[in-house]
Design a protein around this motif. Structure first.
Motif, PDB file in Angstrom:
ATOM      1  N   GLN A 201       0.802  -1.218   0.000  1.00  0.00           N
ATOM      2  CA  GLN A 201       0.000   0.000   0.000  1.00  0.00           C
ATOM      3  C   GLN A 201       0.839   1.275   0.000  1.00  0.00           C
ATOM      4  O   GLN A 201       0.294   2.377  -0.125  1.00  0.00           O
ATOM      5  CB  GLN A 201      -0.911   0.006   1.232  1.00  0.00           C
ATOM      6  CG  GLN A 201      -1.803  -1.219   1.362  1.00  0.00           C
ATOM      7  CD  GLN A 201      -2.647  -1.165   2.614  1.00  0.00           C
ATOM      8  OE1 GLN A 201      -3.458  -0.269   2.791  1.00  0.00           O
ATOM      9  NE2 GLN A 201      -2.440  -2.130   3.501  1.00  0.00           N
ATOM     10  N   ASP A 203       2.948   2.912  -2.029  1.00  0.00           N
ATOM     11  CA  ASP A 203       2.888   3.857  -3.134  1.00  0.00           C
ATOM     12  C   ASP A 203       1.536   4.553  -3.214  1.00  0.00           C
ATOM     13  O   ASP A 203       1.451   5.729  -3.590  1.00  0.00           O
ATOM     14  CB  ASP A 203       3.194   3.150  -4.456  1.00  0.00           C
ATOM     15  CG  ASP A 203       4.642   2.700  -4.562  1.00  0.00           C
ATOM     16  OD1 ASP A 203       5.479   3.184  -3.765  1.00  0.00           O
ATOM     17  OD2 ASP A 203       4.942   1.857  -5.429  1.00  0.00           O
ATOM     18  N   SER A 204       0.475   3.838  -2.862  1.00  0.00           N
ATOM     19  CA  SER A 204      -0.859   4.447  -2.889  1.00  0.00           C
ATOM     20  C   SER A 204      -0.983   5.554  -1.853  1.00  0.00           C
ATOM     21  O   SER A 204      -1.604   6.594  -2.107  1.00  0.00           O
ATOM     22  CB  SER A 204      -1.924   3.375  -2.638  1.00  0.00           C
ATOM     23  OG  SER A 204      -1.936   2.429  -3.688  1.00  0.00           O
ATOM     24  N   TYR A 205      -0.387   5.366  -0.681  1.00  0.00           N
ATOM     25  CA  TYR A 205      -0.441   6.408   0.336  1.00  0.00           C
ATOM     26  C   TYR A 205       0.422   7.611  -0.048  1.00  0.00           C
ATOM     27  O   TYR A 205       0.076   8.756   0.273  1.00  0.00           O
ATOM     28  CB  TYR A 205      -0.034   5.847   1.693  1.00  0.00           C
ATOM     29  CG  TYR A 205      -1.174   5.145   2.393  1.00  0.00           C
ATOM     30  CD1 TYR A 205      -2.243   5.866   2.894  1.00  0.00           C
ATOM     31  CD2 TYR A 205      -1.196   3.759   2.534  1.00  0.00           C
ATOM     32  CE1 TYR A 205      -3.303   5.242   3.528  1.00  0.00           C
ATOM     33  CE2 TYR A 205      -2.245   3.111   3.164  1.00  0.00           C
ATOM     34  CZ  TYR A 205      -3.300   3.864   3.659  1.00  0.00           C
ATOM     35  OH  TYR A 205      -4.350   3.239   4.273  1.00  0.00           O
ATOM     36  N   GLN A 207       0.756   8.536  -3.157  1.00  0.00           N
ATOM     37  CA  GLN A 207      -0.102   9.170  -4.148  1.00  0.00           C
ATOM     38  C   GLN A 207      -1.199   9.998  -3.492  1.00  0.00           C
ATOM     39  O   GLN A 207      -1.576  11.064  -3.979  1.00  0.00           O
ATOM     40  CB  GLN A 207      -0.730   8.095  -5.046  1.00  0.00           C
ATOM     41  CG  GLN A 207      -1.524   8.629  -6.220  1.00  0.00           C
ATOM     42  CD  GLN A 207      -0.644   9.174  -7.331  1.00  0.00           C
ATOM     43  OE1 GLN A 207       0.582   9.185  -7.201  1.00  0.00           O
ATOM     44  NE2 GLN A 207      -1.254   9.639  -8.397  1.00  0.00           N
ATOM     45  N   ARG A 208      -1.732   9.528  -2.384  1.00  0.00           N
ATOM     46  CA  ARG A 208      -2.764  10.280  -1.657  1.00  0.00           C
ATOM     47  C   ARG A 208      -2.245  11.648  -1.228  1.00  0.00           C
ATOM     48  O   ARG A 208      -2.987  12.632  -1.219  1.00  0.00           O
ATOM     49  CB  ARG A 208      -3.228   9.502  -0.432  1.00  0.00           C
ATOM     50  CG  ARG A 208      -4.173   8.364  -0.756  1.00  0.00           C
ATOM     51  CD  ARG A 208      -4.704   7.702   0.502  1.00  0.00           C
ATOM     52  NE  ARG A 208      -5.891   6.920   0.206  1.00  0.00           N
ATOM     53  CZ  ARG A 208      -6.874   6.687   1.063  1.00  0.00           C
ATOM     54  NH1 ARG A 208      -6.804   7.182   2.283  1.00  0.00           N
ATOM     55  NH2 ARG A 208      -7.920   5.983   0.717  1.00  0.00           N
ATOM     56  N   ASN A 211      -1.110  13.515  -5.017  1.00  0.00           N
ATOM     57  CA  ASN A 211      -2.159  13.686  -6.020  1.00  0.00           C
ATOM     58  C   ASN A 211      -3.433  13.005  -5.539  1.00  0.00           C
ATOM     59  O   ASN A 211      -3.805  11.936  -6.030  1.00  0.00           O
ATOM     60  CB  ASN A 211      -1.712  13.100  -7.362  1.00  0.00           C
ATOM     61  CG  ASN A 211      -2.758  13.261  -8.442  1.00  0.00           C
ATOM     62  OD1 ASN A 211      -3.630  14.121  -8.368  1.00  0.00           O
ATOM     63  ND2 ASN A 211      -2.684  12.406  -9.465  1.00  0.00           N
ATOM     64  N   PRO A 212      -4.124  13.580  -4.562  1.00  0.00           N
ATOM     65  CA  PRO A 212      -5.271  12.897  -3.958  1.00  0.00           C
ATOM     66  C   PRO A 212      -6.385  12.580  -4.944  1.00  0.00           C
ATOM     67  O   PRO A 212      -7.098  11.592  -4.773  1.00  0.00           O
ATOM     68  CB  PRO A 212      -5.745  13.866  -2.868  1.00  0.00           C
ATOM     69  CG  PRO A 212      -5.159  15.189  -3.233  1.00  0.00           C
ATOM     70  CD  PRO A 212      -3.881  14.889  -3.931  1.00  0.00           C
ATOM     71  N   ALA A 215      -5.687   9.198  -6.378  1.00  0.00           N
ATOM     72  CA  ALA A 215      -5.299   8.146  -5.455  1.00  0.00           C
ATOM     73  C   ALA A 215      -6.374   7.066  -5.389  1.00  0.00           C
ATOM     74  O   ALA A 215      -7.573   7.346  -5.496  1.00  0.00           O
ATOM     75  CB  ALA A 215      -5.076   8.721  -4.068  1.00  0.00           C
ATOM     76  N   SER A 217      -8.846   4.072  -3.805  1.00  0.00           N
ATOM     77  CA  SER A 217      -9.610   3.831  -2.588  1.00  0.00           C
ATOM     78  C   SER A 217      -9.145   2.532  -1.955  1.00  0.00           C
ATOM     79  O   SER A 217      -8.728   1.594  -2.643  1.00  0.00           O
ATOM     80  CB  SER A 217     -11.100   3.749  -2.912  1.00  0.00           C
ATOM     81  OG  SER A 217     -11.823   3.228  -1.832  1.00  0.00           O
TER      82      SER A 217
END
Length: 224
Positions: A201, A203-205, A207-208, A211-212, A215, A217
């Protein structure tokens, strides 16, 4: 009562892994700053020293000069153990004459490992060897391998209870900041379990934060 490794890699990441018999060791002893470096202040810890080291590294001071400046200006330096890795130059350590028990440090090309109250004087070397042997792997995995090698080589004189892992890369904040603040089990193994959970997770955080709108869910209530 602590052993640690501070390191950099060829991709520009900086990281620290640390373990201790004391509680919440990472909160007090370890620090990283993106694009700047990785440092530790341990052995009768003064957390302010890690901030001073990072400040000097950010100003462009190399690790050797940063550690020398902090050591020269710290009234209780003989109780302290310092490690620093900057963007360039050799990693550097300092161990005061009042360091606890068996203590020492090993400096390698891109990492420095240090410890006190060690079960065996070869523990820091085991950490640097493990880090170098895992070249090419993600920084967090290399640091965790170094902690595991320290445990296998004896670790501390007594049982360890806390551990932490910090990595700075690809964001203006640490992309990995995982801690086991206290356990009567195996803090290094528990830290590894946290990394297994976090890594997919990560990289996703990032991105949040950056670039929210784009990002992903995570499927929790209210998270769309």
């Amino acid at each position: 009562m602590t052993f640690s490794i501070a390191a950099r890699d060829e991709k520009g990441a900086f990281g620290v892994a640390i373990c201790s018999s004391s509680p919440a060791v990472a909160a007090r002893c370890a620090a990283v700053r993106p694009g700047v470096g990785a440092v530790c202040s341990q052995n009768v810890t003064d957390p302010r020293l890690r901030e001073r080291l990072l400040h000097l590294l950010e100003l462009g001071t190399d690790a050797e000069a940063a550690v020398s400046q902090v050591a020269a200006s710290e009234a209780h330096i003989e109780y302290r153990q310092l490690s620093a890795v900057g963007r360039d130059g050799a990693p550097v350590s300092f161990t005061g004459g009042n360091a606890l028990g068996t203590s020492g440090a090993v400096e390698a090309a891109n990492c420095v490992a240090a410890g006190n109250l060690l079960a065996y004087e070869g523990v820091p070397k085991a950490m640097t060897v493990a880090f170098e042997r895992t070249a090419g792997q993600p920084m967090a995995r290399r640091l965790l391998a170094a902690l595991s090698a320290a445990i296998v080589d004896g670790g501390e004189e007594g049982p360890v209870h806390s551990a932490g892992l910090l990595v700075a890369h690809d964001a203006p904040w640490p992309v990995v900041d995982l801690r086991v603040d206290w356990t009567d089990g195996d803090p290094v193994s528990e830290l590894g379990a946290l990394l297994d959970l976090w890594e997919p997770q990560q990289d996703s955080y990032v991105q949040r934060g950056l670039n929210p709108g784009g990002a992903p869910s995570f499927g929790v209530p209210g998270d769309e």
